[in-house]
Design an enzyme around this catalytic site. Structure first.
Site, PDB file in Angstrom:
ATOM      1  N   ASP A  83      14.251   5.702 -19.674  1.00 42.39           N
ATOM      2  CA  ASP A  83      14.246   4.298 -19.244  1.00 42.39           C
ATOM      3  C   ASP A  83      14.838   3.416 -20.350  1.00 42.39           C
ATOM      4  O   ASP A  83      14.147   2.569 -20.922  1.00 42.39           O
ATOM      5  CB  ASP A  83      12.819   3.875 -18.881  1.00 42.39           C
ATOM      6  CG  ASP A  83      12.773   2.535 -18.143  1.00 42.39           C
ATOM      7  OD1 ASP A  83      13.846   2.056 -17.712  1.00 42.39           O
ATOM      8  OD2 ASP A  83      11.669   1.978 -18.015  1.00 42.39           O
TER       9      ASP A  83
ATOM     10  N   GLN B 148       4.131  -7.215 -16.521  1.00 46.42           N
ATOM     11  CA  GLN B 148       5.353  -7.480 -15.772  1.00 46.42           C
ATOM     12  C   GLN B 148       6.161  -8.611 -16.426  1.00 46.42           C
ATOM     13  O   GLN B 148       5.608  -9.648 -16.772  1.00 46.42           O
ATOM     14  CB  GLN B 148       5.015  -7.845 -14.335  1.00 46.42           C
ATOM     15  CG  GLN B 148       6.217  -7.762 -13.415  1.00 46.42           C
ATOM     16  CD  GLN B 148       5.891  -8.153 -12.003  1.00 46.42           C
ATOM     17  OE1 GLN B 148       4.781  -7.986 -11.540  1.00 46.42           O
ATOM     18  NE2 GLN B 148       6.864  -8.675 -11.303  1.00 46.42           N
ATOM     19  N   GLY B 149       7.454  -8.368 -16.608  1.00 43.68           N
ATOM     20  CA  GLY B 149       8.318  -9.344 -17.274  1.00 43.68           C
ATOM     21  C   GLY B 149       8.553  -9.016 -18.745  1.00 43.68           C
ATOM     22  O   GLY B 149       9.500  -9.519 -19.347  1.00 43.68           O
ATOM     23  N   ASP B 150       7.676  -8.189 -19.324  1.00 40.68           N
ATOM     24  CA  ASP B 150       7.864  -7.736 -20.707  1.00 40.68           C
ATOM     25  C   ASP B 150       8.761  -6.513 -20.770  1.00 40.68           C
ATOM     26  O   ASP B 150       9.250  -6.143 -21.853  1.00 40.68           O
ATOM     27  CB  ASP B 150       6.520  -7.386 -21.362  1.00 40.68           C
ATOM     28  CG  ASP B 150       5.636  -8.593 -21.582  1.00 40.68           C
ATOM     29  OD1 ASP B 150       6.171  -9.647 -21.977  1.00 40.68           O
ATOM     30  OD2 ASP B 150       4.416  -8.481 -21.350  1.00 40.68           O
ATOM     31  N   SER B 151       8.972  -5.860 -19.645  1.00 41.88           N
ATOM     32  CA  SER B 151       9.787  -4.648 -19.594  1.00 41.88           C
ATOM     33  C   SER B 151      11.121  -4.849 -20.287  1.00 41.88           C
ATOM     34  O   SER B 151      11.729  -5.908 -20.178  1.00 41.88           O
ATOM     35  CB  SER B 151      10.075  -4.270 -18.138  1.00 41.88           C
ATOM     36  OG  SER B 151       9.008  -3.555 -17.628  1.00 41.88           O
TER      37      SER B 151
ATOM     38  N   HIS C  16      15.331   0.367 -16.026  1.00 43.43           N
ATOM     39  CA  HIS C  16      14.859  -0.221 -14.766  1.00 43.43           C
ATOM     40  C   HIS C  16      15.116  -1.726 -14.704  1.00 43.43           C
ATOM     41  O   HIS C  16      14.994  -2.320 -13.634  1.00 43.43           O
ATOM     42  CB  HIS C  16      13.391   0.162 -14.480  1.00 43.43           C
ATOM     43  CG  HIS C  16      12.346  -0.648 -15.183  1.00 43.43           C
ATOM     44  ND1 HIS C  16      11.710  -0.217 -16.321  1.00 43.43           N
ATOM     45  CD2 HIS C  16      11.801  -1.845 -14.888  1.00 43.43           C
ATOM     46  CE1 HIS C  16      10.833  -1.121 -16.693  1.00 43.43           C
ATOM     47  NE2 HIS C  16      10.856  -2.126 -15.837  1.00 43.43           N
TER      48      HIS C  16
HETATM   49  C1  4AZ Z   1       6.217  -4.128 -15.555  1.00 44.18           C
HETATM   50  O1  4AZ Z   1       5.963  -4.149 -14.359  1.00 44.18           O
HETATM   51  C2  4AZ Z   1       5.226  -3.530 -16.475  1.00 44.18           C
HETATM   52  N1  4AZ Z   1       1.143  -2.409 -19.009  1.00 44.18           N
HETATM   53  C3  4AZ Z   1       5.463  -3.582 -17.843  1.00 44.18           C
HETATM   54  C4  4AZ Z   1       4.542  -3.020 -18.708  1.00 44.18           C
HETATM   55  C5  4AZ Z   1       3.407  -2.432 -18.213  1.00 44.18           C
HETATM   56  C6  4AZ Z   1       3.170  -2.374 -16.865  1.00 44.18           C
HETATM   57  C7  4AZ Z   1       4.087  -2.933 -15.989  1.00 44.18           C
HETATM   58  C8  4AZ Z   1       2.432  -1.851 -19.172  1.00 44.18           C
HETATM   59  O2  4AZ Z   1       7.265  -4.614 -15.989  1.00 44.18           O
END
Ligand code: 4AZ
Length: 250
Positions: A113, A202-205, A67
């Site tokens: 993913d 968000q941003g750690d993905s 993603h």
């Molecule tokens: C994100 O939006 C996201 N708590 C990453 C990790 C988590 C939730 C959202 C897990 O990138």
């Protein structure tokens, strides 16, 4: 021997207070040193805006989330290595040769993913080995893993300037299945405390979930961040090790 141990304890305690901002909470995390985690990277657009994390797994290969990669092109995407402080100029900015996205990927909560970014030239940072099917012990409930990233430090908060890390336990399949109807234990692994408080956001993905010295997961999704009863969901690397390794040879 005892003096050395005491000195180490004191040094560790001092390092802890020196780098851990009380307000700095990845969520609930602490400052982490890039030197200790040379394989953690972040992904930016051509202007240098960070939007995801990743993990160096070979001199020209970075594993991230599908993603993070589906809307990107090699031309408009960069990988930043060796830079703990996003405002510093340390480390290197690598350009991409190609992007592979798992062919079964539809959306994060449907699995697959994972993506592999191929760098134009090899980089001189130590890669992290992938977990394989034989590493199933690392996915047992209660295993402590490390998550890292430059993402938000609270659900509605801002992203972190510095690399942060946190330790989170792998949850049981029952627990994660109860939290999320989409949870598929064959392709995902969940981590977090029952009461929340510590999580990726968000941003750690795309960034790493590490245990046993291996990449066991890729930060993928979850409901909010650090919520009670809503663990973070990670792509299960052991399930994708073969298709990823095909890409390492490509
Ligand atoms: C994100 O939006 C996201 N708590 C990453 C990790 C988590 C939730 C959202 C897990 O990138």
């Amino acid at each position: 021997m005892r003096l050395a141990a005491l000195l180490m304890t004191m040094l560790t305690a001092f390092a802890g207070t020196a780098t851990a901002d009380v307000d700095e909470r990845v969520v609930g995390g602490d400052r982490a040193s890039i030197a200790d985690h040379p394989w953690v990277v972040y992904v930016t657009d051509a202007a240098g805006n960070q939007f995801c994390g990743g993990t160096l797994v070979a001199p020209t290969k970075v594993v991230t989330a599908a993603h993070c990669a589906t809307t990107r092109t090699p031309r408009n995407t960069r990988v930043v290595l060796g830079r703990e402080d996003r405002k510093s100029g340390e480390g290197v900015v690598a350009r991409l040769d190609s992007i592979w996205v798992h062919p079964d990927y539809v959306s994060a909560d449907q699995g697959s993913d994972v993506a592999v970014l191929t760098l134009r030239s090899p980089v001189d940072y130590t890669p992290l080995p992938l977990a394989h099917a034989s590493d199933d012990v690392l996915y047992e409930a209660g295993t402590s893993g490390l998550v890292l990233g430059w993402g938000r430090t609270s659900e509605q908060g801002s992203a972190s300037r510095y690399l942060l890390s946190a330790t989170v336990p792998v949850t049981s399949d029952e627990y994660c299945g109860a939290a999320y109807p989409q949870y598929d234990p064959d392709e995902m692994t969940c981590a977090g405390y029952d009461n929340g408080g510590v999580d990726t956001c968000q941003g750690d993905s795309g960034g790493p979930f590490v245990a046993g010295g291996k990449l066991i997961g890729v930060t993928s999704w979850g409901e909010g961040c650090a919520r009670e009863g809503k663990p973070g969901v990670y792509s299960k690397i052991a399930a994708y090790a073969e298709v990823i390794e095909d890409q390492l040879a490509a």
